[in-house]
Write an enzyme that holds these catalytic residues in place. Sequence first.
Site, short mmCIF file in Angstrom:
data_model
loop_
_atom_site.label_atom_id
_atom_site.label_comp_id
_atom_site.label_asym_id
_atom_site.label_seq_id
_atom_site.Cartn_x
_atom_site.Cartn_y
_atom_site.Cartn_z
N GLY A 102 3.32 -11.08 -8.29
CA GLY A 102 4.31 -11.89 -7.78
C GLY A 102 3.95 -13.04 -9.06
CB CYS A 103 4.78 -16.65 -8.36
SG CYS A 103 5.08 -17.78 -9.25
CG PHE A 104 1.83 -16.51 -13.04
CD1 PHE A 104 2.13 -17.92 -12.66
CD2 PHE A 104 1.84 -16.53 -14.18
CE1 PHE A 104 2.51 -18.85 -13.98
CE2 PHE A 104 2.60 -16.96 -15.42
CZ PHE A 104 3.49 -17.96 -15.28
CD1 TRP A 105 1.96 -21.10 -11.87
CD2 TRP A 105 4.18 -21.84 -10.74
NE1 TRP A 105 2.53 -21.97 -12.59
CE2 TRP A 105 4.34 -21.79 -11.93
CE3 TRP A 105 4.78 -22.23 -9.67
CZ2 TRP A 105 5.23 -22.55 -12.06
CZ3 TRP A 105 6.14 -22.44 -10.16
CH2 TRP A 105 6.27 -22.93 -11.37
N PRO A 119 -2.13 -17.02 -6.73
CG PRO A 119 -1.20 -14.71 -6.96
CD PRO A 119 -0.28 -16.14 -7.05
#
Length: 211
Positions: free
Chosen positions: A9-12, A14
């Site tokens: 998903g959105c990498f921010w 994780p």
Amino acid sequence: MDTITFGMGCFWGPEARFGYLPGVVKTRVGYAGGKEGQPTSKNTLDFTEVLQIQYDPELLSLDQLLTQFFEQHNSTRAPYSNKYRSVLFYQNEEQKEKMYQKVEEMLQKYGVIYTAVEPLEQFYEEVTRHQKYYLQRWKPVYKKWCQLHFGEESLVQSTLAARLNGLSRGIGTLEEIQSEFQDPILEPLWCVIREELKGEREQTGDTCSII
């Protein structure tokens, strides 16, 4: 040091969660898995948002990282775009074997998952303003970070930045970070963080008293 790359998903989010794990040395976000050229923030083409982690295998195993990967996102939900799909990218045969083993384990557990396993052919690093996204938006802390000698150019390379990015999302404690980074030069940074955390507790009514 070893490196692992995956999309969830959105990498921010994780990057913040994994960056706090003991044994993680560096994190950076970017794009992988596409075929159509070179992705950018404005046009990711057919690429997937990914997190790349450099870690110390003596402190953090590949198995532990793969377990965290599945615990921290819902791999049973079909992705609504290629940009945000669940995918594990392998760089060697050991990673490939363990990734497929973990996927099979999850299939046995859930019946269906949507996690792909693919070779890492190319990684495109995102621009600086998207690295350690939450730390950069923790304005007083990030300002002090820059004043101390670090600056945005060290956001990808710094282990401390990875930890602070997690702390900015409420992961872990300042005391844990201080025990890992004991350089006296960091005391002004700790002071700013303490004030920020104190303010957050006061706003939420989360205060302590001694009886």
